[in-house]
Design an enzyme around this catalytic site. Structure first.
Site, mmCIF file in Angstrom:
data_model
loop_
_atom_site.group_PDB
_atom_site.id
_atom_site.type_symbol
_atom_site.label_atom_id
_atom_site.label_comp_id
_atom_site.label_asym_id
_atom_site.label_seq_id
_atom_site.Cartn_x
_atom_site.Cartn_y
_atom_site.Cartn_z
ATOM 1 N N VAL A 58 0.572 -1.636 -0.129
ATOM 2 C CA VAL A 58 -0.251 -0.166 -0.044
ATOM 3 C C VAL A 58 1.012 1.352 -0.766
ATOM 4 O O VAL A 58 0.207 2.638 -0.267
ATOM 5 C CB VAL A 58 -1.336 -0.041 1.268
ATOM 6 C CG1 VAL A 58 -1.856 -1.229 0.935
ATOM 7 C CG2 VAL A 58 0.038 -0.127 2.097
ATOM 8 N N SER A 135 -5.313 4.016 15.664
ATOM 9 C CA SER A 135 -4.795 3.250 16.750
ATOM 10 C C SER A 135 -5.065 4.634 17.809
ATOM 11 O O SER A 135 -4.930 5.774 17.856
ATOM 12 C CB SER A 135 -3.703 3.501 17.287
ATOM 13 O OG SER A 135 -2.880 3.099 18.371
ATOM 14 N N TYR A 148 4.606 6.145 15.327
ATOM 15 C CA TYR A 148 3.641 5.333 14.893
ATOM 16 C C TYR A 148 2.808 6.795 15.660
ATOM 17 O O TYR A 148 1.410 6.377 15.120
ATOM 18 C CB TYR A 148 3.885 5.065 15.780
ATOM 19 C CG TYR A 148 3.236 3.216 15.744
ATOM 20 C CD1 TYR A 148 2.595 2.305 14.655
ATOM 21 C CD2 TYR A 148 1.681 3.642 16.495
ATOM 22 C CE1 TYR A 148 1.554 2.071 14.497
ATOM 23 C CE2 TYR A 148 0.989 2.760 16.581
ATOM 24 C CZ TYR A 148 0.696 1.886 15.735
ATOM 25 O OH TYR A 148 -0.390 0.698 15.758
ATOM 26 N N LYS A 152 -0.492 7.614 13.361
ATOM 27 C CA LYS A 152 -1.954 7.481 13.493
ATOM 28 C C LYS A 152 -2.536 8.447 13.753
ATOM 29 O O LYS A 152 -3.975 8.739 13.213
ATOM 30 C CB LYS A 152 -2.322 6.443 14.793
ATOM 31 C CG LYS A 152 -1.519 5.752 14.742
ATOM 32 C CD LYS A 152 -2.430 4.593 13.617
ATOM 33 C CE LYS A 152 -1.824 2.809 12.940
ATOM 34 N NZ LYS A 152 -2.402 2.511 11.836
ATOM 35 N N VAL A 181 -3.892 -5.376 20.844
ATOM 36 C CA VAL A 181 -4.743 -6.237 20.983
ATOM 37 C C VAL A 181 -3.707 -7.252 20.417
ATOM 38 O O VAL A 181 -2.394 -6.869 20.085
ATOM 39 C CB VAL A 181 -5.608 -6.280 19.218
ATOM 40 C CG1 VAL A 181 -6.024 -7.853 19.012
ATOM 41 C CG2 VAL A 181 -6.296 -5.732 19.943
HETATM 42 P P1 NAD Z 1 -0.002 -7.373 11.957
HETATM 43 O O1 NAD Z 1 1.458 -7.106 11.330
HETATM 44 O O2 NAD Z 1 -0.562 -8.861 12.469
HETATM 45 O O3 NAD Z 1 -0.863 -7.115 10.692
HETATM 46 C C1 NAD Z 1 -0.776 -6.080 10.297
HETATM 47 C C2 NAD Z 1 -0.910 -6.879 8.181
HETATM 48 O O4 NAD Z 1 -0.214 -5.591 7.310
HETATM 49 C C3 NAD Z 1 0.642 -7.923 8.022
HETATM 50 O O5 NAD Z 1 -0.467 -8.705 7.486
HETATM 51 C C4 NAD Z 1 1.405 -7.183 6.808
HETATM 52 O O6 NAD Z 1 1.781 -7.854 6.235
HETATM 53 C C5 NAD Z 1 0.534 -5.759 6.366
HETATM 54 N N1 NAD Z 1 1.154 -4.815 6.152
HETATM 55 C C6 NAD Z 1 2.255 -4.023 6.399
HETATM 56 N N2 NAD Z 1 2.538 -3.388 5.228
HETATM 57 C C7 NAD Z 1 2.047 -3.091 4.353
HETATM 58 C C8 NAD Z 1 1.600 -2.550 3.423
HETATM 59 N N3 NAD Z 1 2.437 -1.745 3.429
HETATM 60 N N4 NAD Z 1 1.375 -3.637 2.502
HETATM 61 C C9 NAD Z 1 0.231 -5.032 2.889
HETATM 62 N N5 NAD Z 1 0.196 -5.096 3.736
HETATM 63 C C10 NAD Z 1 1.184 -4.617 5.067
HETATM 64 O O7 NAD Z 1 -1.263 -6.097 12.707
HETATM 65 P P2 NAD Z 1 -2.677 -6.062 13.531
HETATM 66 O O8 NAD Z 1 -1.921 -5.620 14.977
HETATM 67 O O9 NAD Z 1 -3.831 -6.991 13.185
HETATM 68 O O10 NAD Z 1 -2.095 -4.344 13.260
HETATM 69 C C11 NAD Z 1 -3.619 -3.910 12.196
HETATM 70 C C12 NAD Z 1 -3.508 -2.279 12.452
HETATM 71 O O11 NAD Z 1 -4.565 -1.981 13.193
HETATM 72 C C13 NAD Z 1 -2.560 -1.951 12.055
HETATM 73 O O12 NAD Z 1 -2.973 -0.257 11.600
HETATM 74 C C14 NAD Z 1 -2.119 -0.715 13.143
HETATM 75 O O13 NAD Z 1 -1.432 0.335 13.083
HETATM 76 C C15 NAD Z 1 -3.541 -0.767 14.151
HETATM 77 N N6 NAD Z 1 -3.325 -0.975 15.594
HETATM 78 C C16 NAD Z 1 -3.145 -2.043 16.294
HETATM 79 C C17 NAD Z 1 -2.927 -2.532 17.528
HETATM 80 C C18 NAD Z 1 -2.854 -3.411 17.967
HETATM 81 O O14 NAD Z 1 -2.912 -3.825 19.160
HETATM 82 N N7 NAD Z 1 -2.585 -4.940 17.806
HETATM 83 C C19 NAD Z 1 -3.626 -1.507 17.814
HETATM 84 C C20 NAD Z 1 -4.085 -0.564 17.491
HETATM 85 C C21 NAD Z 1 -3.746 -0.082 16.204
#
Ligand code: NAD
Length: 251
Positions: A58, A135, A148, A152, A181
């Site tokens: 992306v 986030s 980060y 966000k 999470v």
């Molecule tokens: P994750 O790492 O389990 O999954 C993220 C996915 O995005 C991965 O499969 C990765 O390969 C893909 N990805 C990353 N950069 C990419 C790119 N440039 N192009 C295409 N794919 C790409 O993470 P998650 O925890 O499921 O996070 C999902 C979203 O939620 C993120 O935006 C993260 O910042 C946000 N978030 C997560 C948490 C948490 O605690 N897990 C908290 C707040 C926000």
């Protein structure tokens, strides 16, 4: 009735994967986009019928245009775009060099801008919805999150810009701010200190699940939220709404 199509970025695992599954359960078709080829292939296999895999990054403008063309060729429409792909890299300000800053910004912020722009013509046709995943780190500042957290916070404002400008085309744009999470992304940066600090600051006193975040995302893409746009919803166990004092009360 035509089946609706959701495009979920970063859907090979974590919150994106749970969101893709929930869309399928609700009868949508899902374009599963990710740059991790191996994880993508296994996710699409797990998700089964109704899911199609799209191996794109992306943060790369030319890849984004190709991805939308590819998805339109396969599904013919996009009713919802979930900008979920994200990376986390925590570090002090003085140790966040420009390359590190850019690595976070290019996916978390540029990716949301690029994907939304490229999908807008398709979303105009369906009067579709955009849901951007920010986030709690974009709502409240903390240590180590200069890149980060800033990326966000920018996603929150970008969502409001999108809602303001795309509303006249019937496109809604909303933002979900997950609390912690236990995904691969979070566990790579959450030390035991950070985990304890989250428990201390969250009224529900626990991490959330992928499913609990996905439910809010799918709601915001559905007709049930047809008059909701420009909103920022935290699915965070109460983190954002509270200040100091929870551990003392629990004690
Ligand atoms: P994750 O790492 O389990 O999954 C993220 C996915 O995005 C991965 O499969 C990765 O390969 C893909 N990805 C990353 N950069 C990419 C790119 N440039 N192009 C295409 N794919 C790409 O993470 P998650 O925890 O499921 O996070 C999902 C979203 O939620 C993120 O935006 C993260 O910042 C946000 N978030 C997560 C948490 C948490 O605690 N897990 C908290 C707040 C926000």
């Amino acid at each position: 009735m035509l089946e609706k199509v959701a495009l979920v970025t970063g859907a090979a695992r974590g919150i994106g994967f749970a969101t893709a599954r929930l869309f399928l359960d609700a009868g949508w078709l899902v374009a599963v986009l990710d740059r991790d080829t191996e994880a993508l292939n296994s996710a699409v296999q797990d998700l089964g019928q109704g899911a199609g895999g799209f191996d794109y990054d992306v943060s790369d403008p030319s890849a984004v245009d190709a991805a939308i063309k590819d998805i339109m060729a396969r599904f013919g429409r996009i009713d919802a775009l979930v900008n979920n792909a994200g990376v986390a890299d925590f570090g002090p300000i003085e140790e966040t060099d420009f390359a590190r800053w850019r690595r976070v910004m290019e996916t978390n912020l540029d990716g949301v801008f690029l994907m939304s722009q490229a999908a807008t013509p398709a979303l105009k046709q369906t009067q579709g919805a955009i849901v951007n995943i920010a986030s709690i780190s974009g709502l409240r500042a903390s240590t180590l999150r200069v890149a980060y957290g800033t990326s966000k916070a920018a996603v929150i404002q970008l969502t409001k810009q999108q809602a303001a400008e795309l509303g006249e085309h019937g496109i809604r744009a909303n933002c979900v701010c997950p609390g912690p999470v236990r995904t691969k992304l979070a566990m790579a940066v959450h030390t035991q200190d950070i985990i304890d600090a989250y428990h201390d600051a969250i009224p529900l006193n626990r991490y959330g699940s992928e499913q609990e975040i996905a439910e809010v995302i799918v709601f915001l893409c559905s007709d049930k939220s047809s008059y909701v746009t420009g909103q920022v919803i935290a699915s965070d166990g109460g983190f954002e709404s509270t200040g100091v004092g929870l551990p003392a009360l629990r004690g």
